[in-house]
Motif scaffolding. Structure first.
Motif, PDB file in Angstrom:
ATOM      1  N   VAL A 146       0.841  -1.204   0.000  1.00 51.68           N
ATOM      2  CA  VAL A 146       0.000   0.000   0.000  1.00 51.68           C
ATOM      3  C   VAL A 146       0.874   1.252   0.000  1.00 51.68           C
ATOM      4  CG1 VAL A 146      -1.810   1.279   1.195  1.00 51.68           C
ATOM      5  CG2 VAL A 146      -1.834  -1.204   1.237  1.00 51.68           C
ATOM      6  N   ILE A 147       1.935   1.225   0.803  1.00 49.09           N
ATOM      7  CA  ILE A 147       2.833   2.384   0.865  1.00 49.09           C
ATOM      8  C   ILE A 147       3.513   2.604  -0.487  1.00 49.09           C
ATOM      9  CG2 ILE A 147       4.993   3.256   1.870  1.00 49.09           C
ATOM     10  CD1 ILE A 147       4.076   1.872   4.512  1.00 49.09           C
ATOM     11  N   GLU A 148       4.009   1.524  -1.100  1.00 44.92           N
ATOM     12  CA  GLU A 148       4.668   1.670  -2.398  1.00 44.92           C
ATOM     13  C   GLU A 148       3.693   2.134  -3.472  1.00 44.92           C
ATOM     14  OE1 GLU A 148       8.618  -1.134  -2.256  1.00 44.92           O
ATOM     15  OE2 GLU A 148       6.807  -2.020  -3.113  1.00 44.92           O
ATOM     16  N   ASN A 149       2.432   1.745  -3.355  1.00 44.95           N
ATOM     17  CA  ASN A 149       1.416   2.225  -4.300  1.00 44.95           C
ATOM     18  C   ASN A 149       1.175   3.722  -4.161  1.00 44.95           C
ATOM     19  OD1 ASN A 149       0.899  -0.223  -5.543  1.00 44.95           O
ATOM     20  ND2 ASN A 149      -0.782  -0.772  -4.183  1.00 44.95           N
ATOM     21  N   ASN A 150       1.508   4.264  -2.982  1.00 45.16           N
ATOM     22  CA  ASN A 150       1.288   5.685  -2.727  1.00 45.16           C
ATOM     23  C   ASN A 150       2.532   6.539  -2.932  1.00 45.16           C
ATOM     24  OD1 ASN A 150      -1.541   6.472  -1.545  1.00 45.16           O
ATOM     25  ND2 ASN A 150      -1.086   4.458  -0.698  1.00 45.16           N
ATOM     26  N   LEU A 151       3.643   5.910  -3.278  1.00 44.29           N
ATOM     27  CA  LEU A 151       4.852   6.682  -3.562  1.00 44.29           C
ATOM     28  C   LEU A 151       4.660   7.448  -4.862  1.00 44.29           C
ATOM     29  CD1 LEU A 151       7.634   4.071  -2.674  1.00 44.29           C
ATOM     30  CD2 LEU A 151       7.036   6.122  -1.373  1.00 44.29           C
ATOM     31  N   ALA A 152       4.986   8.720  -4.831  1.00 47.65           N
ATOM     32  CA  ALA A 152       4.768   9.555  -6.012  1.00 47.65           C
ATOM     33  C   ALA A 152       5.916   9.461  -7.005  1.00 47.65           C
ATOM     34  CB  ALA A 152       4.567  11.011  -5.583  1.00 47.65           C
ATOM     35  N   TRP A 153       7.155   9.370  -6.488  1.00 46.23           N
ATOM     36  CA  TRP A 153       8.318   9.455  -7.370  1.00 46.23           C
ATOM     37  C   TRP A 153       8.964   8.110  -7.647  1.00 46.23           C
ATOM     38  CZ3 TRP A 153       8.901  13.745  -9.972  1.00 46.23           C
ATOM     39  CH2 TRP A 153       8.390  14.941  -9.449  1.00 46.23           C
ATOM     40  N   LYS A 154       8.921   7.220  -6.686  1.00 47.67           N
ATOM     41  CA  LYS A 154       9.562   5.918  -6.838  1.00 47.67           C
ATOM     42  C   LYS A 154       8.509   4.830  -6.702  1.00 47.67           C
ATOM     43  CE  LYS A 154      13.731   7.866  -6.624  1.00 47.67           C
ATOM     44  NZ  LYS A 154      14.680   7.891  -7.740  1.00 47.67           N
ATOM     45  N   ARG A 183      -5.089   3.842  10.243  1.00 45.92           N
ATOM     46  CA  ARG A 183      -4.509   3.218  11.435  1.00 45.92           C
ATOM     47  C   ARG A 183      -3.473   4.167  12.035  1.00 45.92           C
ATOM     48  NH1 ARG A 183      -3.892  -3.272  10.128  1.00 45.92           N
ATOM     49  NH2 ARG A 183      -6.079  -3.599   9.522  1.00 45.92           N
ATOM     50  N   PRO A 184      -3.939   5.193  12.730  1.00 44.71           N
ATOM     51  CA  PRO A 184      -3.051   6.245  13.250  1.00 44.71           C
ATOM     52  C   PRO A 184      -1.905   5.724  14.111  1.00 44.71           C
ATOM     53  CG  PRO A 184      -5.349   6.878  13.484  1.00 44.71           C
ATOM     54  CD  PRO A 184      -5.349   5.449  13.062  1.00 44.71           C
ATOM     55  N   HIS A 185      -2.182   4.713  14.928  1.00 45.58           N
ATOM     56  CA  HIS A 185      -1.132   4.185  15.811  1.00 45.58           C
ATOM     57  C   HIS A 185       0.029   3.622  14.992  1.00 45.58           C
ATOM     58  CE1 HIS A 185       0.767   2.253  19.258  1.00 45.58           C
ATOM     59  NE2 HIS A 185       0.829   1.135  18.544  1.00 45.58           N
ATOM     60  N   ASP A 186      -0.297   2.790  13.994  1.00 47.91           N
ATOM     61  CA  ASP A 186       0.749   2.207  13.151  1.00 47.91           C
ATOM     62  C   ASP A 186       1.401   3.261  12.267  1.00 47.91           C
ATOM     63  OD1 ASP A 186       0.312  -0.235  14.249  1.00 47.91           O
ATOM     64  OD2 ASP A 186      -0.811  -1.065  12.563  1.00 47.91           O
ATOM     65  N   ARG A 187       0.604   4.214  11.792  1.00 50.96           N
ATOM     66  CA  ARG A 187       1.161   5.308  10.984  1.00 50.96           C
ATOM     67  C   ARG A 187       2.252   6.036  11.760  1.00 50.96           C
ATOM     68  NH1 ARG A 187      -2.843   9.872  10.957  1.00 50.96           N
ATOM     69  NH2 ARG A 187      -1.940   9.982  13.049  1.00 50.96           N
ATOM     70  N   ASP A 188       1.933   6.427  12.988  1.00 52.00           N
ATOM     71  CA  ASP A 188       2.904   7.163  13.807  1.00 52.00           C
ATOM     72  C   ASP A 188       4.110   6.292  14.156  1.00 52.00           C
ATOM     73  OD1 ASP A 188       1.145   9.254  13.680  1.00 52.00           O
ATOM     74  OD2 ASP A 188       0.317   8.948  15.686  1.00 52.00           O
ATOM     75  N   LYS A 189       3.858   5.013  14.370  1.00 52.77           N
ATOM     76  CA  LYS A 189       4.939   4.078  14.690  1.00 52.77           C
ATOM     77  C   LYS A 189       5.955   4.008  13.553  1.00 52.77           C
ATOM     78  CE  LYS A 189       5.684  -0.920  15.086  1.00 52.77           C
ATOM     79  NZ  LYS A 189       5.007  -2.248  15.121  1.00 52.77           N
ATOM     80  N   PHE A 190       5.466   3.858  12.321  1.00 51.31           N
ATOM     81  CA  PHE A 190       6.385   3.708  11.192  1.00 51.31           C
ATOM     82  C   PHE A 190       7.005   5.039  10.767  1.00 51.31           C
ATOM     83  CE2 PHE A 190       4.159  -0.349  10.883  1.00 51.31           C
ATOM     84  CZ  PHE A 190       5.247  -1.202  10.732  1.00 51.31           C
ATOM     85  N   LEU A 191       6.319   6.133  11.014  1.00 45.14           N
ATOM     86  CA  LEU A 191       6.937   7.441  10.773  1.00 45.14           C
ATOM     87  C   LEU A 191       8.100   7.660  11.732  1.00 45.14           C
ATOM     88  CD1 LEU A 191       3.816   9.725  10.190  1.00 45.14           C
ATOM     89  CD2 LEU A 191       5.571   9.137   8.503  1.00 45.14           C
ATOM     90  N   LYS A 192       7.936   7.196  12.976  1.00 43.90           N
ATOM     91  CA  LYS A 192       9.018   7.309  13.960  1.00 43.90           C
ATOM     92  C   LYS A 192      10.203   6.428  13.558  1.00 43.90           C
ATOM     93  CE  LYS A 192      10.129   6.967  18.877  1.00 43.90           C
ATOM     94  NZ  LYS A 192      11.405   6.282  18.610  1.00 43.90           N
ATOM     95  N   ILE A 193       9.907   5.215  13.092  1.00 49.00           N
ATOM     96  CA  ILE A 193      10.980   4.319  12.640  1.00 49.00           C
ATOM     97  C   ILE A 193      11.740   4.953  11.477  1.00 49.00           C
ATOM     98  CG2 ILE A 193      11.469   2.107  11.515  1.00 49.00           C
ATOM     99  CD1 ILE A 193       9.140   0.912  13.128  1.00 49.00           C
TER     100      ILE A 193
END
Length: 236
Positions: A146-154, A183-193
């Protein structure tokens, strides 16, 4: 009496997991293949892949208009803007200067999303959409996809993270925010990582690279030593 939901309200919006899943499965759907056989102006998987390969740096409106026109799709710029405002396709992800002035750059997957919208509004009816949503509702898609599907440049998260830590490009973080917004909890978790990865790079690897570059800057070759024979990097 239950109020009927319009098709424009029902269409999955850009950046949502459902839209990403539909885009992934779209060209393989039997109804889509039937539409191609009937001559509807839809793109094949091969054509969409070629567009992604040919426009890796993104698309201008001129590029989009050219691609759609070649497919026999008449698509007004006003309609394009309307779809952006409605959240059906992405906003501009950057700008570039040309001889005709500053122009907006849109994600390379913009054609895939316009193709989906064309299919949604002009090829199938609401019942078919409901059936498709019913089929895919229990399908699972990884966070990575899902994240790679949302990448604009790569289209690869490794390359995107590299751009993030080396150049401060925010595409990876934006993709995580879009993909995991539900999923705000996981979103914030992976942004921190992601931020931790950047910090580790700055504290360790970047210093090593700077030292490496500094040493190279202090070492010299004479002009006569720079020959084709030296390029192999091997001693006789």
């Amino acid at each position: 009496m239950k109020k009927k939901i319009s098709r424009s309200q029902q269409i999955p919006k850009y950046g949502t997991p459902i839209r990403s899943t539909l885009i992934s499965y779209l060209t393989a759907l039997p109804d889509y293949q039937e539409g191609l056989r009937k001559g509807f102006p839809l793109f094949t998987t091969k054509e969409l892949d070629e567009i992604r390969d040919n426009y890796k740096d993104g698309l201008t409106w001129k590029d989009i208009d050219k691609i759609l026109s070649a497919k026999g799709i008449f698509f007004k710029k006003a309609t394009f803007r309307k779809y952006i405002q409605e959240g059906n396709i992405s906003k501009a992800i950057g700008y570039k200067n040309t001889e005709n002035g500053r122009v907006a750059i849109f994600p390379v997957d913009t054609i895939s999303h316009i193709n989906f919208i064309q299919y949604y509004y002009k090829v199938i009816d609401g019942e078919h959409i409901d059936n498709i949503l019913e089929i895919i509702k229990d399908k699972k898609i990884s966070y990575l996809e899902v994240i790679e599907n949302n990448l604009a440049w790569k289209d690869n998260i490794y390359a995107s993270i590299f751009d993030y830590i080396c150049h401060g490009d925010g595409d990876t973080a934006d993709a995580i925010k879009k993909a995991l917004g539900c999923r705000p909890h996981d979103r914030d978790k992976f942004l921190k990582i992601l931020n931790d990865i950047n910090d580790k790079f700055d504290k360790t690897i970047r210093n090593d690279i700077d030292k490496f570059v500094s040493q190279l800057q202090k070492m010299y070759l004479t002009v006569f030593e720079i020959t084709d024979d030296n390029q192999g990097g091997q001693d006789e």
